[in-house]
Design an enzyme around this catalytic site. Structure first.
Site, mmCIF file in Angstrom:
data_model
loop_
_atom_site.group_PDB
_atom_site.id
_atom_site.type_symbol
_atom_site.label_atom_id
_atom_site.label_comp_id
_atom_site.label_asym_id
_atom_site.label_seq_id
_atom_site.Cartn_x
_atom_site.Cartn_y
_atom_site.Cartn_z
ATOM 1 N N TYR A 268 0.840 -1.198 0.000
ATOM 2 C CA TYR A 268 0.000 0.000 0.000
ATOM 3 C C TYR A 268 0.876 1.249 0.000
ATOM 4 O O TYR A 268 1.855 1.330 0.735
ATOM 5 C CB TYR A 268 -0.889 0.056 1.245
ATOM 6 C CG TYR A 268 -1.949 -1.005 1.323
ATOM 7 C CD1 TYR A 268 -3.116 -0.926 0.581
ATOM 8 C CD2 TYR A 268 -1.797 -2.097 2.179
ATOM 9 C CE1 TYR A 268 -4.102 -1.892 0.667
ATOM 10 C CE2 TYR A 268 -2.781 -3.077 2.274
ATOM 11 C CZ TYR A 268 -3.928 -2.966 1.520
ATOM 12 O OH TYR A 268 -4.899 -3.929 1.605
ATOM 13 N N MET A 305 -11.836 -0.740 -2.912
ATOM 14 C CA MET A 305 -10.774 0.103 -2.380
ATOM 15 C C MET A 305 -9.601 -0.725 -1.835
ATOM 16 O O MET A 305 -8.904 -0.290 -0.919
ATOM 17 C CB MET A 305 -11.333 1.012 -1.278
ATOM 18 C CG MET A 305 -12.443 1.943 -1.757
ATOM 19 S SD MET A 305 -11.883 3.213 -2.948
ATOM 20 C CE MET A 305 -12.416 2.501 -4.518
ATOM 21 N N ASP A 306 -9.419 -1.920 -2.386
ATOM 22 C CA ASP A 306 -8.309 -2.765 -1.943
ATOM 23 C C ASP A 306 -7.477 -3.256 -3.121
ATOM 24 O O ASP A 306 -6.843 -4.307 -3.046
ATOM 25 C CB ASP A 306 -8.835 -3.960 -1.140
ATOM 26 C CG ASP A 306 -7.748 -4.616 -0.295
ATOM 27 O OD1 ASP A 306 -6.952 -3.874 0.308
ATOM 28 O OD2 ASP A 306 -7.693 -5.850 -0.239
ATOM 29 N N MET A 307 -7.454 -2.492 -4.220
ATOM 30 C CA MET A 307 -6.652 -2.887 -5.383
ATOM 31 C C MET A 307 -5.216 -2.413 -5.210
ATOM 32 O O MET A 307 -4.742 -1.501 -5.873
ATOM 33 C CB MET A 307 -7.275 -2.335 -6.662
ATOM 34 C CG MET A 307 -8.561 -3.030 -7.054
ATOM 35 S SD MET A 307 -8.324 -4.794 -7.424
ATOM 36 C CE MET A 307 -7.582 -4.701 -9.049
ATOM 37 N N ASN A 311 -2.546 -7.057 -6.065
ATOM 38 C CA ASN A 311 -3.736 -7.434 -6.824
ATOM 39 C C ASN A 311 -3.614 -7.106 -8.310
ATOM 40 O O ASN A 311 -4.614 -7.125 -9.041
ATOM 41 C CB ASN A 311 -4.980 -6.772 -6.234
ATOM 42 C CG ASN A 311 -5.452 -7.478 -4.981
ATOM 43 O OD1 ASN A 311 -5.134 -8.641 -4.761
ATOM 44 N ND2 ASN A 311 -6.201 -6.780 -4.140
#
Length: 437
Positions: A268, A305-307, A311
């Site tokens: 992130y 909202m977790d790409m 991923n």
């Protein structure tokens, strides 16, 4: 309790292979403290060598890194091959190997890693049936030898297992040994109906032309071999065909956290969608770049909202040439309370999805060094296709009514959801200055 020492049988050097090709070694220096990866000289000298990772290559495709030394963890490329979250905890519990001792964990699961990487003891010794690291020594514990032992690794934090698929869509998880050609994601104790959520988003993605592997839903009662502690979950599980496996071969892959040479906990924030897009356009070309934009716009629309970096992956079907892999882990995360509503990575300088409009898309194109029409055309087509699919099929997806309402409300407020409308068309004709152009 009596323990049998096997400290003298554990490896000090692991051989790294891509299929049958020896690539290099990972050697422990100074006990369990430092790990050195070094490429094999014959591998480096081979002009037709298979690609291990773009992170080791310069812009001309030549090796720029031939050795990496890390403390405790194995080097980033290999660290990303190990599981995170619940599967990591499961592996640690079953083996007794501390989570930070990645050299031993890699040895334990090295025969069934993501992609075509195989890691094994340089001397050919198999990993022990069960091990426990105590007092600086690796030892067997008699009363734990019968416990199921995972021999595979699947990256990511969600609880998942390799599985085989049999006639009648019957799925089975091997209690011991290697994983299968499918991945089964079990219900999450933290996020309600997560398999249904992922199935729905993958269906929508497939409907608008996103490249996805074969996937489906199955009740946990139809899945054989679910490990103890998970078998009592009476709900749907999500299963998906592995794109790094065929019935007769393994296909090499790597994610963008590996490409950027980062450890898993750096997936992130440190890099951006700009950086991913720039690399995809420069290395993979127009078609894959447009597919990247399509998936990115889709994720903004559904509230995924977790790409993060892990991923997004590339696949090496011929062993050397990277192409964007099929999509995976498409989930609407905004439906879950407490989940960050910001983008996980920066998009043209912002993590606020409400700021992503036509102007910002033009800025994004400039930052990725791609023609603006690649971005605008693909984004507009994606918005139109998604709205059509959502209108026609949302009610038939296994999504809660309140979830459908949340996504519909999101579409009504997102600036990017207006692409292709009369308002944006008029603005383009007026020639209003665009940010970053």
């Amino acid at each position: 309790m009596k323990k049998t020492r096997v400290a003298d049988t554990r490896p000090s050097t692991l051989l790294v292979k891509l299929g049958d090709t020896a690539v290099g070694t990972i050697t422990q220096l100074g006990g369990f403290d430092r790990n050195l990866f070094a490429f094999d000289a014959a591998y480096l000298a081979d002009a037709q060598r298979p690609t291990l990772s773009l992170s080791f290559l310069d812009v001309e495709g030549q090796p720029r890194i031939t050795e990496q030394l890390t403390r405790s963890k194995v080097p980033p490329f290999f660290s990303n091959l190990l599981p995170e979250g619940m599967l990591r905890e499961y592996l640690v519990e079953r083996t007794g190997i501390p989570s930070e001792k990645e050299f031993l964990l890699l040895w334990m699961v090295g025969r069934d890693l993501p992609g075509n990487v195989i890691v094994e003891d340089m001397e050919g010794r198999p990993s022990p049936p069960l091990s426990e690291y105590l007092g600086g020594r690796l030892s067997l514990t008699a009363n734990r030898r019968a416990a199921p032992l995972p021999r595979f690794s699947l990256a990511g934090v969600q609880m998942k297992f390799g599985a085989g698929k049999h006639p009648g869509n019957r799925l089975s998880i091997p209690a011991r040994g290697l994983g299968g050609d499918w991945i089964v994601k079990l219900p999450s104790p933290q996020y309600d109906s997560l398999p249904d959520n992922e199935y729905s988003m993958m269906m929508l993605g497939k409907d608008i032309g996103i490249d996805v592997p074969e996937f489906g839903l199955a009740t946990t009662k139809r899945i054989e071999g679910i490990p103890e502690g998970f078998a009592n979950l009476d709900a749907n599980a999500y299963y998906v065909k592995r794109f790094d496996r065929t019935p007769k071969s393994r296909i090499h892959i790597e994610d963008f956290n590996q490409i950027f040479g980062q450890f898993p906990d750096q997936k992130y924030g440190k890099q951006s969608y700009n950086a991913i897009g720039k690399n995809i356009f420069r290395i993979l070309g127009e078609a894959d770049y447009r597919e990247f934009v399509r998936r990115l716009v889709f994720s903004i629309l559904v509230g995924n909202m977790d790409m993060h970096l892990k991923n997004w992956s590339v696949v090496y079907k011929d062993g050397r040439t990277p192409r964007l892999s099929p999509a995976y882990d498409l989930v609407s995360t905004i439906v879950y309370p407490g989940i960050d509503k910001a983008l996980p990575l920066s998009f043209a300088g912002t993590k606020d999805a409400q700021q992503v409009d036509e102007d910002l898309l033009v800025s994004f194109a400039a930052k990725t060094e791609a023609p603006r029409n690649y971005v605008l055309e693909t984004a507009t087509e994606t918005v139109r296709s998604f709205k059509d699919a959502w209108s026609a099929k949302a009610k038939d997806l296994p999504l809660r009514k309140e979830w459908r309402e949340m996504i519909s409300a999101r579409l009504a407020t997102l600036p990017i959801a207006n692409l292709g409308s009369q308002e944006t068309t008029k603005k383009r004709r007026r020639g209003r200055p665009r940010r970053g152009a």
